[in-house]
Design an enzyme around this catalytic site. Structure first.
Site, PDB file in Angstrom:
ATOM      1  CD  GLU A 195      -3.060  -1.116   2.100  1.00  0.00           C
ATOM      2  OE1 GLU A 195      -2.914  -0.398   3.102  1.00  0.00           O
ATOM      3  OE2 GLU A 195      -4.047  -1.858   1.933  1.00  0.00           O
ATOM      4  CD  GLU A 315      -4.094  -5.940   2.333  1.00  0.00           C
ATOM      5  OE1 GLU A 315      -4.900  -5.097   2.810  1.00  0.00           O
ATOM      6  OE2 GLU A 315      -2.898  -5.980   2.658  1.00  0.00           O
TER       7      GLU A 315
END
Length: 504
Positions: A195, A315
């Site tokens: 991320e 995710e």
């Protein structure tokens, strides 16, 4: 976008008929796919034999936290959890870690060794435990993707480096992992950094903040020591003034692709979440959820649809407590392409998470680290995919046809009964002396019960008699191993019938 709850660490039985699909026999042949190391071809991932594969997996976190090991070992043996993942039809484990696990003084914490649990992990450091998990996953026919989640266990970082963990350390540790698992094809690739977000950019040309350039440097370093690995590259938060989820914005790939020294190794990875993580403007659009395919197309889906490269949703998750989140997950699963329709020509995915202790999503397991959230797991049924050939021997290896007798037993458990309806689970255990490739369970109710939906198996019902057969992803069961399926029925109060099981 800001997901501090989960990063700080950590229901009504709505099962849409769309999501209860089971892979038909036509795709059973794909179960043999997945051998060896993998590479890409256009939007597909191919195995060593050129067969297409689909990553359909689960995140199991903990190595990136102050425990320095996957969570839940304080409750269960690691092998039993990997077996359970396999029985539910997950074929890949994404394992987050932080660079702390490479420090000499790092010791894994909160592992229960009582009653013989986790016995072979005693005395090992974090990397030693990781070795054991990888080895057993491969033996079970699961693949592993390693995810450099954080520079240290203290928390997430916007960039791939910090003042305490410079880029040189990040790359050195990536190379160390690539070397550690050289020739061990259970580990098919590495997710370079979790991320990236503002001020990380894509294609801006500033070596201090351009994540695309950093991914090229790190990816080439990994491939210099292990050229067979896949390189998973997440997005950023903002591109050309358009923001999205952390790591979920891959809009820049079309103009600025990641170019590595070894061809056919890049898989782009997006993250996508629901309102239990954070609000986004698209959730309040009057056309929601019909607007979501266009959102996903814009941020990352175009890469797959234009045949640029494979796309892996590394995710996605939700507590499923709100109607908005339920609609979001149903729409996303449909967008990711059902295996029964598209086979391996589909998006890849690993659900967040196996762990129940993810603060803003929860997990596939409930808080006892044993019971499956069958509603949440049921949403994923149509996009699960066959497992892979075993990467090792041992008692749970289904790859040895051998001789012996094929046999199974089944245990029927009512998990909830509210009078007008009920949920039940059936566990099928290989009680024979050889691995089985398929199973069938039959029972007859004494009352007027009818199946309303079923997940991880298909069924027929004639009067009070029900026959359930395995899905494509859970028919193969090793000697002593097990597979499970669940269903909803009505009315309740029917008790537990006698169950028979046949195997072949």
């Amino acid at each position: 976008m800001f997901r501090t709850l989960r990063r700080a660490l950590c229901a009504a039985a709505l099962l849409l008929p769309l999501l209860i699909g089971v892979q038909p026999a036509a795709h059973a042949a794909a179960a043999a796919a997945g051998a060896g190391y993998w590479h890409t071809s256009g939007r597909q991932i191919l195995d060593a034999n050129g067969q297409a594969v689909r990553v359909a997996g689960i995140n199991w976190f903990g190595f990136e936290t102050g425990n320095y090991v996957v969570h839940g070992l304080w409750s269960r043996d690691y092998k039993s959890m990997i077996d359970q993942m396999k029985s539910l039809g997950y074929n890949t484990i994404r394992i987050p870690y932080s660079d702390d696990i490479f420090k000499s003084g790092t010791v894994p914490a909160s592992i229960d060794f009582s009653g013989g649990k986790n016995a072979d992990l005693q005395g090992l450091n974090s990397l030693g435990v990781l070795d054991k998990i990888v080895a057993y996953a491969g033996q079970d026919g699961l693949k592993v993707i390693l995810d450099r989640h954080r520079p240290d266990s203290g928390g997430q970082s916007a960039l791939w480096y910090t003042s305490a963990v410079p880029e040189s350390t990040w790359i050195a540790n990536l190379k160390a992992l690539a070397t550690r698992y050289l020739g061990k094809d259970t580990v098919v690739g590495i997710d370079l950094h979790n991320e990236p977000h503002d001020p990380a950019c894509w294609g801006c040309g500033d070596t201090a903040t351009d994540w695309r350039l950093a991914a090229q440097r790190a990816g080439n370093a990994v491939l210099s020591v292990n050229p067979d690995l896949l390189i998973f590259v997440e997005g950023v938060q903002t591109f050309n003034g358009v923001s999205g989820w952390w790591g979920g914005n891959l809009m820049g790939v079309g103009q600025y692709p990641v170019n590595l020294n070894v061809a056919n190794r890049v898989v782009y990875s997006a993250h996508d979440y629901a309102t239990s993580v954070a609000q986004q403007s698209w959730f309040s659009d009057p056309s929601f959820p019909a607007n979501m395919p266009g959102i996903w197309d814009k941020y990352w889906g175009y890469i797959f649809k234009q045949n640029i490269a494979p796309v892996w949703v590394g995710e996605f998750g939700t507590t499923l407590q709100s109607t908005v989140d339920q609609k979001w997950l149903a729409a996303l699963v449909s967008y990711l392409r059902p295996t029964s329709t598209y086979g391996s020509d589909s998006f890849h995915w690993t659900f967040w998470s196996w762990n129940p202790n993810s603060g803003d999503t929860g997990g596939i397991l409930k808080d006892d680290w044993q019971t499956v959230d069958t509603v949440k797991d049921g949403y994923l049924a149509s996009i699960k995919a066959p497992g892979f050939p075993s990467g090792g021997g041992g008692p749970t290896d289904p790859g040895d046809p051998g001789g012996g007798t094929a046999a199974c037993t089944a245990a029927y458990t009512v998990s909830s009964d509210w009078g007008s309806g009920f949920n039940a689970e059936v566990k099928v255990t290989n009680s024979g002396t050889t691995a089985i490739g398929s199973w069938k369970v039959t029972w007859t109710w004494s009352g007027s019960q009818k199946i309303t939906n079923m997940w991880n198996a298909s069924y027929t019902q004639s009067g009070a008699t029900v026959t359930a057969t395995n899905a494509a992803h859970n028919g193969a069961v090793a000697v002593g191993g097990s597979a499970s399926f669940g269903f909803g029925g009505a009315p309740g109060g029917g008790g537990v019938p006698t169950v028979s099981c046949t195997a072949s």
